[in-house]
Design an enzyme around this catalytic site. Structure first.
Site, short mmCIF file in Angstrom:
data_model
loop_
_atom_site.label_atom_id
_atom_site.label_comp_id
_atom_site.label_asym_id
_atom_site.label_seq_id
_atom_site.Cartn_x
_atom_site.Cartn_y
_atom_site.Cartn_z
N ARG A 1 0.85 -1.20 0.00
CA ARG A 1 0.00 0.00 0.00
C ARG A 1 0.88 1.24 0.00
NH1 ARG A 1 -5.37 -0.06 1.07
NH2 ARG A 1 -5.19 -2.13 1.98
N GLU B 1 -5.49 -8.95 -2.82
CA GLU B 1 -5.95 -8.48 -4.12
C GLU B 1 -4.79 -7.98 -4.97
OE1 GLU B 1 -7.92 -4.59 -6.08
OE2 GLU B 1 -8.50 -5.00 -4.00
N SER C 1 -8.54 -6.01 -9.98
CA SER C 1 -10.00 -5.97 -10.01
C SER C 1 -10.42 -5.83 -11.46
CB SER C 1 -10.54 -4.79 -9.20
OG SER C 1 -10.45 -5.04 -7.81
N ARG D 1 2.68 -5.44 -6.03
CA ARG D 1 2.09 -6.61 -5.38
C ARG D 1 2.53 -7.90 -6.07
NH1 ARG D 1 -3.77 -5.09 -2.75
NH2 ARG D 1 -3.09 -3.11 -1.81
#
Length: 425
Positions: A279, A351, A354, A391
């Site tokens: 993040r 995640e 998306s 990520r």
């Protein structure tokens, strides 16, 4: 943006669909505003038709030999001028009501798809499938611990450059980031996507068209002296790529892939994921974006999701696919599949993409239309990360860590990295 006709014709249905998202709204005032707009349009059209009729009468009289100053012609022209004044007044009212209606509609999220599972939040998301077998990390380390040992990035010194939640990649860490970007772009281009390298700065109209504004202004970084913002995702400039255009239906679908640095304030997330790559205020991402025919959007959603999954499969990283419930949908989405990659060191799925279909929501906000024969309508848009680079790096480091503290490079990435293993310096 929702179709104003929905509000005008059946606002209670819209209220019910938004309630599926967890929103309790009274749309009666908006319904009245939409009706007022329609009434003004009808009044203006009636007067304009009357004015054109008077113009034809004047023309016929003059062609018949009547004098331009004859009482009959003068009376008709006076009547026509009165109508013009009334039309101008109605147009001013219409513009005012339309602006107010649009301002209200821009704040309403998309309606969920009828097939979207109902739910209140992320705990109600539905797992669709898994790929790969998750297992604990070989050395039991999280990616930020591995990166420190391997000298891949620097976070403490980055605070001196910017502030917290920024990362400076070093050595093989920088090469790994660059390799992942190039690998993802090459993979998606081979699957038929057209590469785009858009501006990093975007204007207010772009953010409004894609759905980030006005609702999420606090999440974005804005330039103080210009109507420019740092893009939160390449979805924003890709949506705007055809803003105010008409696309021939025969030229659809249009599939784009774009690498872009992304910038987000992450408001309200302080205290979460403070270490590592999960993040950050600035991160890199490869984005997939479709413009397609409305009848093809369901199939396109499946293909877009499969294209994002192809990256994880090529890197041999275990993941799962979740369908988001109505209470967890993004603002512009009507249906979403989340890809969650396995973080072996943390022992959890996170995640990484998306993949959303937005119907005509973004196209309507951005005035992107398609022409099919003589018919003009709105195309559907879809977007998904293909993938978030940081990520992906985190998952790769944790999954491929070795007992001796080194990290193996997956075979698909070795030609880009120029090595098969990262070892401590």
């Amino acid at each position: 943006m929702l179709d104003p006709r929905l509000i005008r014709q059946n606002h209670t249905l819209v209220e019910g669909q938004l309630a599926r998202r967890g929103l309790t709204l009274d749309l009666a005032p908006l319904h009245q505003l939409a009706q007022q707009e329609q009434q003004l349009v009808e009044q203006r059209n009636t007067l304009q038709a009357e004015g054109k009729g008077i113009g034809r009468q004047v023309g016929q009289l003059l062609q018949g030999g009547a004098d331009v100053c004859s009482p009959e012609v003068v009376a008709l022209r006076d009547k026509g001028n009165i109508i013009k004044d009334k039309v101008a007044a109605l147009e001013a009212q219409e513009r005012s009501v339309q602006a107010q209606l649009r301002e209200e509609l821009l704040c309403l999220p998309n309606l969920p798809s009828p097939t979207c599972p109902d739910g209140r939040g992320e705990m109600d998301n539905v797992e669709c499938r898994r790929w790969g077998e998750p297992k604990p990390a070989a050395a039991g380390l999280e990616h930020w611990q591995l990166a420190k040992t391997l000298g891949l990035f620097e976070s403490e010194r980055s605070v001196r450059i910017a502030q917290s939640r920024f990362i400076t990649l070093l050595g093989l860490g920088a090469r790994l980031e660059r390799s992942l970007i190039q690998f993802m772009l090459d993979l998606h281009i081979s699957r038929g996507y057209v590469e785009v390298l858009p501006p990093v700065l975007v204007n207010t109209a772009c953010l409004t068209g894609s759905g980030q504004l006005p609702k999420f202004a606090e999440e974005s970084f804005r330039c103080a002296d210009d109507d420019l913002w740092l893009t939160p995702t390449a979805e924003v400039p890709l949506t705007a790529l055809h803003r105010d255009e008409i696309i021939q239906a025969t030229h659809l679908p249009r599939r784009y892939v774009a690498y872009s640095p992304c910038f987000r304030r992450e408001a309200g997330s302080y205290g979460r994921d403070t270490r590592g790559l999960i993040r950050l205020h600035q991160f890199n991402k490869v984005e997939l974006y479709w413009f397609c025919h409305p009848q093809a959007s369901e199939a396109a959603h499946g293909q877009l999701t499969a294209d994002a999954e192809a990256v994880l499969q090529a890197l041999e990283l275990p993941y799962r696919v979740l369908e988001l419930c109505t209470g967890d949908l993004g603002f512009s989405a009507c249906r979403t599949y989340d890809l969650e990659v396995w973080l072996a060191g943390a022992g959890t799925y996170r995640e990484i993409s998306s993949c959303s279909t937005c119907g005509d929501f973004q196209a309507r906000r951005s005035s992107i239309r398609m022409k099919e024969g003589k018919r003009i309508r709105f195309p559907h848009t879809l977007n998904g990360s293909g993938l978030a680079i940081g990520r992906t790096m985190a998952a790769l480091l944790e999954w491929y860590q070795q007992p001796d503290g080194s990290v193996a490079i997956p075979q698909a990435l070795q030609p880009y990295m120029g090595c098969s293993v990262i070892t401590p310096p």
